[in-house]
Design a protein around this motif. Structure first.
Motif, PDB file in Angstrom:
ATOM      1  N   GLU A 129       0.828  -1.199   0.000  1.00  0.00           N
ATOM      2  CA  GLU A 129       0.000   0.000   0.000  1.00  0.00           C
ATOM      3  C   GLU A 129       0.867   1.255   0.000  1.00  0.00           C
ATOM      4  O   GLU A 129       0.512   2.267  -0.610  1.00  0.00           O
ATOM      5  N   LYS A 138      -2.318   7.877  -4.105  1.00  0.00           N
ATOM      6  CA  LYS A 138      -3.595   7.489  -3.524  1.00  0.00           C
ATOM      7  C   LYS A 138      -3.353   6.414  -2.472  1.00  0.00           C
ATOM      8  O   LYS A 138      -2.434   5.607  -2.589  1.00  0.00           O
ATOM      9  N   THR A 140      -5.569   3.738   0.482  1.00  0.00           N
ATOM     10  CA  THR A 140      -6.822   3.191   0.993  1.00  0.00           C
ATOM     11  C   THR A 140      -6.589   2.690   2.409  1.00  0.00           C
ATOM     12  O   THR A 140      -5.704   1.858   2.636  1.00  0.00           O
ATOM     13  N   LYS A 142      -8.098   0.726   5.739  1.00  0.00           N
ATOM     14  CA  LYS A 142      -9.090  -0.236   6.190  1.00  0.00           C
ATOM     15  C   LYS A 142      -9.063  -0.302   7.712  1.00  0.00           C
ATOM     16  O   LYS A 142      -8.000  -0.243   8.325  1.00  0.00           O
TER      17      LYS A 142
END
Length: 259
Positions: A129, A138, A140, A142
């Motif tokens: 990531e 970018k 994300t 979780k």
């Protein structure tokens, strides 16, 4: 042409036109047969290779991100290729190679590797990531810890590799979702290790200490002080904020009151 060369005498416009014949002001113009005002949108596709069965994405971000899923160029982390399946779930290297039928590409890539860096303090999904952020800007987050891409996971790796933009985004994500139920475990368990996290976590805990001290998280810390070595020091800092030092009250009247 030699007569107009900068290396020889007599060069320049004066050599072929008498300055005295020119007017004081000279206006040069261009005439257009047709002129239109407006915005023109033009999309240029990325270069394509006719030998590749898959179309190259039109979106440059997706194209960069796709390089992470290419076993011929992807990085290796903890013995695993940093690649994922179509559902975004990471796969063991053998399954990935069989699914992609890319044993030759993998072997060629290994043959080209001159340096191998073993990273053991981060899960490979966390590392992936981070690379995705570097490729595409970018990220994300979780909430499920088992996915290893929580905001705290990304903050830790960004802090180690000095990726300021990623660290700031992860920090904001952490405090956007911080609650009284998890604030104590966050402060006493992790935040104290990072000054910028500790500063904001301390402010939050001090403001909400009446509620936080009654949470299960705070009680868990009290029952497991051996694994929270900074408990006493942090608690003293909290109490110092809640109860600032004031002059000792002896119960005796002051000089002003006595007079």
């Amino acid at each position: 042409m030699n007569s107009f060369s900068a290396k020889l005498s007599g060069w320049g416009w004066e050599a072929f036109f008498n300055k005295a014949n020119l007017p004081e002001h000279v206006l040069f113009g261009v005439e257009f047969d047709r002129a239109e005002m407006g915005m023109v949108s033009q999309k240029w596709p990325l270069p394509s290779n006719p030998q590749l069965p898959d179309l190259i994405p039109q979106d440059l971000v997706k194209a960069w991100e796709g390089q992470l899923n290419n076993p011929a160029t992807s990085d290796i982390f903890q013995g695993k290729w940093l690649e994922s399946d179509s559902n975004g779930k990471s796969e063991p290297p053998q399954q990935a190679r069989e699914r992609r039928n890319s044993n030759n590409n993998v072997n060629n890539h290994l043959a080209r590797c001159n340096h191998v860096i073993e990273v053991t303090d981060f899960h490979y999904q966390t590392f992936l990531e981070m690379l995705r952020f570097l490729y595409t800007n970018k990220v994300t987050f979780k909430k499920e810890e088992q996915l290893n891409i929580t905001a705290l996971d990304l903050f830790r790796i960004a802090d180690k590799y000095l990726i300021d933009d990623l660290r700031l985004q992860a920090k904001n994500e952490i405090f956007n979702y911080l609650t009284v139920n998890d604030a104590a475990e966050f402060l006493f368990g992790t935040a104290w290790k990072y000054p910028e996290l500790k500063e904001h976590a301390m402010k939050y805990v001090v403001l909400n200490f009446v509620h936080i001290r009654q949470t299960t998280g705070f009680k868990n810390i009290l029952s497991d002080l051996a694994n929270h070595p900074q408990y006493a020091e942090i608690l003293n800092e909290i109490l110092a904020e809640l109860f600032p030092v004031t002059p000792v009250n002896t119960g005796k009247p002051t000089k002003e009151e006595a007079s």
